[in-house]
Write a protein that holds these residues in place. Structure first.
Motif, short mmCIF file in Angstrom:
data_model
loop_
_atom_site.label_atom_id
_atom_site.label_comp_id
_atom_site.label_asym_id
_atom_site.label_seq_id
_atom_site.Cartn_x
_atom_site.Cartn_y
_atom_site.Cartn_z
N PRO A 127 2.84 -6.97 -6.76
CA PRO A 127 4.25 -7.26 -6.45
C PRO A 127 4.45 -7.55 -4.96
O PRO A 127 3.71 -7.02 -4.12
CB PRO A 127 4.98 -5.99 -6.89
CG PRO A 127 3.95 -4.91 -6.83
CD PRO A 127 2.65 -5.57 -7.20
N SER A 128 5.44 -8.35 -4.67
CA SER A 128 5.72 -8.69 -3.27
C SER A 128 6.50 -7.59 -2.56
O SER A 128 6.64 -7.63 -1.34
CB SER A 128 6.52 -10.00 -3.20
OG SER A 128 7.74 -9.88 -3.92
N THR A 129 7.00 -6.62 -3.30
CA THR A 129 7.71 -5.48 -2.71
C THR A 129 7.03 -4.19 -3.15
O THR A 129 6.85 -3.94 -4.34
CB THR A 129 9.19 -5.46 -3.15
OG1 THR A 129 9.81 -6.70 -2.80
CG2 THR A 129 9.93 -4.32 -2.47
N VAL A 130 6.62 -3.39 -2.18
CA VAL A 130 5.92 -2.14 -2.48
C VAL A 130 6.63 -0.98 -1.78
O VAL A 130 7.42 -1.17 -0.85
CB VAL A 130 4.45 -2.20 -2.01
CG1 VAL A 130 3.69 -3.27 -2.77
CG2 VAL A 130 4.36 -2.45 -0.50
N THR A 131 6.35 0.23 -2.24
CA THR A 131 6.93 1.43 -1.64
C THR A 131 6.26 1.75 -0.32
O THR A 131 5.03 1.74 -0.21
CB THR A 131 6.78 2.63 -2.59
OG1 THR A 131 7.41 2.32 -3.84
CG2 THR A 131 7.42 3.87 -2.00
N SER A 132 7.05 2.00 0.70
CA SER A 132 6.51 2.30 2.01
C SER A 132 5.83 3.66 2.02
O SER A 132 6.35 4.63 1.42
CB SER A 132 7.63 2.28 3.05
OG SER A 132 7.18 2.77 4.30
N PRO A 133 4.67 3.79 2.67
CA PRO A 133 4.02 5.11 2.76
C PRO A 133 4.88 6.14 3.47
O PRO A 133 4.74 7.34 3.25
CB PRO A 133 2.74 4.81 3.57
CG PRO A 133 2.52 3.34 3.39
CD PRO A 133 3.87 2.73 3.26
N LEU A 134 5.83 5.69 4.31
CA LEU A 134 6.71 6.61 5.03
C LEU A 134 7.68 7.31 4.09
O LEU A 134 8.32 8.29 4.48
CB LEU A 134 7.49 5.84 6.11
CG LEU A 134 6.64 5.19 7.21
CD1 LEU A 134 7.53 4.41 8.18
CD2 LEU A 134 5.84 6.24 7.97
N SER A 135 7.79 6.79 2.85
CA SER A 135 8.68 7.43 1.88
C SER A 135 8.22 8.84 1.54
O SER A 135 9.02 9.65 1.06
CB SER A 135 8.76 6.59 0.61
OG SER A 135 9.27 5.30 0.89
N LEU A 136 6.96 9.15 1.76
CA LEU A 136 6.44 10.50 1.49
C LEU A 136 7.09 11.54 2.40
O LEU A 136 7.15 12.73 2.05
CB LEU A 136 4.92 10.53 1.69
CG LEU A 136 4.09 9.65 0.73
CD1 LEU A 136 2.63 9.66 1.15
CD2 LEU A 136 4.24 10.15 -0.71
N PHE A 137 7.58 11.09 3.56
CA PHE A 137 8.18 12.00 4.53
C PHE A 137 9.70 11.89 4.56
O PHE A 137 10.33 12.39 5.49
CB PHE A 137 7.61 11.72 5.93
CG PHE A 137 6.11 11.70 5.98
CD1 PHE A 137 5.38 12.87 6.03
CD2 PHE A 137 5.43 10.48 5.96
CE1 PHE A 137 4.00 12.85 6.06
CE2 PHE A 137 4.04 10.45 6.00
CZ PHE A 137 3.32 11.64 6.04
N SER A 138 10.26 11.23 3.57
CA SER A 138 11.71 11.03 3.53
C SER A 138 12.22 11.24 2.11
O SER A 138 11.50 11.06 1.13
CB SER A 138 12.06 9.62 4.01
OG SER A 138 13.44 9.36 3.86
N SER A 139 13.47 11.63 2.01
CA SER A 139 14.08 11.82 0.70
C SER A 139 14.47 10.50 0.05
O SER A 139 14.70 10.44 -1.15
CB SER A 139 15.33 12.71 0.83
OG SER A 139 16.27 12.12 1.73
N LYS A 140 14.53 9.43 0.86
CA LYS A 140 14.88 8.12 0.35
C LYS A 140 13.62 7.26 0.17
O LYS A 140 12.71 7.31 1.00
CB LYS A 140 15.85 7.41 1.30
CG LYS A 140 17.21 8.09 1.41
CD LYS A 140 18.12 7.30 2.35
CE LYS A 140 19.49 7.98 2.45
NZ LYS A 140 20.40 7.22 3.37
N ILE A 141 13.60 6.50 -0.91
CA ILE A 141 12.48 5.61 -1.15
C ILE A 141 12.71 4.30 -0.40
O ILE A 141 13.73 3.62 -0.60
CB ILE A 141 12.32 5.33 -2.67
CG1 ILE A 141 12.00 6.63 -3.40
CG2 ILE A 141 11.22 4.31 -2.90
CD1 ILE A 141 11.89 6.47 -4.91
N LYS A 142 11.77 3.98 0.48
CA LYS A 142 11.88 2.76 1.26
C LYS A 142 10.93 1.70 0.72
O LYS A 142 9.80 2.01 0.35
CB LYS A 142 11.56 3.04 2.74
CG LYS A 142 12.53 4.01 3.39
CD LYS A 142 12.17 4.25 4.85
CE LYS A 142 13.15 5.24 5.50
NZ LYS A 142 12.80 5.48 6.93
#
Length: 332
Positions: free
Chosen positions: A172-187
């Motif tokens: 996919p052209s849009t993937v989940t950011s690895p920084l989402s592991l440290f945040s409550s929001k999915i980026k």
């Protein structure tokens, strides 16, 4: 009394950062995998430098496909030009060439196949960098250059793989950011295939520029070796030594030609607007690199020359004993 801290030098920074693979132990599994993937029962391994692996059948065929690919890039515009000229002269109903379209498809197919076969390209790079720390080259400059080359390839291959998989919609052209592991929001992160491909080629261009620096060092070492051999042999070089020097210089100039062909290509693909408006130039420089690369592989896989006969070796020894200069075939 406390000693003053040591000055931070490039060499001191190079070892812990660029030389990080010194802490990676050699792996027989990795070596075996690279050997297997370098055969027809495995897949193609693209070797950017002769330091990586020896020439294998599959690499030679890859270089042959490269020759065909870039030859087609030159043939297609010539066929298109012929079609337009024939159309103006009333010899053809349309200004297009069906042959040119067919050849263009062949070139695209070969290019696509060569990219797919490079999917394992990171493995020999890891093997090379691990080996480099245990068997460093002749000079510190060469060690630094080859370390930088290896790291540039560690960036090149993943980016090329992402570009290839994205361009075919496999990932996919849009993937989940690895920084989402440290945040409550999915980026989410949007992947741009064109930019990934462009950055991939920029790291390839960096490798090519570094290889020119490598060739400068190689030339110095070759010249020093040649001078030392001539000084050590007051009566001239033997045929074996002359052959060795010829092979080394031939390999050196082959690498120069290959990189002269690659440099404009990597710069063109590294720029948003490209370097050439007429893509026929890609065929010209690509064919130069392809032919020189195939020639290098052909010579590397040739059978070794037969050793001199006893009579020839005896005659050469007698000439040297008499003061005969075998390097110039002149008597004293």
């Amino acid at each position: 009394m406390a000693q003053p801290p040591k000055a931070i030098t490039l060499a001191r920074l190079s070892d812990p950062i660029l030389g990080a693979f010194a802490h990676v132990q050699p792996s027989e599994t990795l070596d075996h995998l690279v050997r297997y993937l370098g055969t027809w029962s495995g897949s193609e391994l693209r070797c950017f430098t002769s330091n990586l692996t020896v020439e294998s059948d599959v690499v030679l065929y890859s270089k042959l496909f490269m020759v065909i690919q870039y030859a087609v890039k030159l043939i297609v515009p010539l066929l298109q030009l012929r079609a337009r000229l024939q159309h103006r002269a009333g010899l053809r109903q349309t200004p297009t060439s069906r042959s040119a379209e067919a050849y263009a498809k062949l070139g695209d197919l070969i290019s696509d196949g060569r990219t797919l076969w490079r999917i394992w390209g990171l493995l020999p790079i890891f093997q090379w960098l691990i080996s480099l720390e245990r068997n460093p080259p002749a000079t510190r400059n060469l060690l630094t250059i080859e370390r930088l080359q290896g790291w540039s390839m560690l960036a090149y291959y993943p980016l090329e793989h992402l570009w290839y998989l994205l361009s075919y919609g496999i990932i996919p052209s849009t993937v989940t950011s690895p920084l989402s592991l440290f945040s409550s929001k999915i980026k989410k992160v949007k992947l741009d295939a064109n930019r990934l491909g462009m950055w991939s080629c920029r790291f390839w261009a960096l490798y090519v520029v570094l290889h020119f620096a490598h060739l400068v060092e190689d030339r110095k070492i070759l010249q020093q070796r040649q001078c030392m051999m001539k000084k050590a042999k007051g009566t001239g070089l033997t045929q074996t030594e002359k052959q060795e020097l010829r092979q080394r210089w031939d390999a050196f100039w082959s690498e120069v030609v290959i990189n002269v062909g690659y440099l404009p290509l990597t710069i063109h693909w590294s720029l948003e607007q490209g370097l050439f408006k007429n893509e026929a130039w890609l065929g010209v420089f690509g064919l130069i690199a392809a032919v020189a690369s195939f020639r290098t592989g052909w010579k590397a896989t040739a059978l070794p020359a037969p050793p001199p006969t006893v009579l020839e070796a005896t005659e050469e020894s007698e000439k040297q004993a008499a003061g005969y200069d075998v390097s110039t075939n002149q008597s004293p």
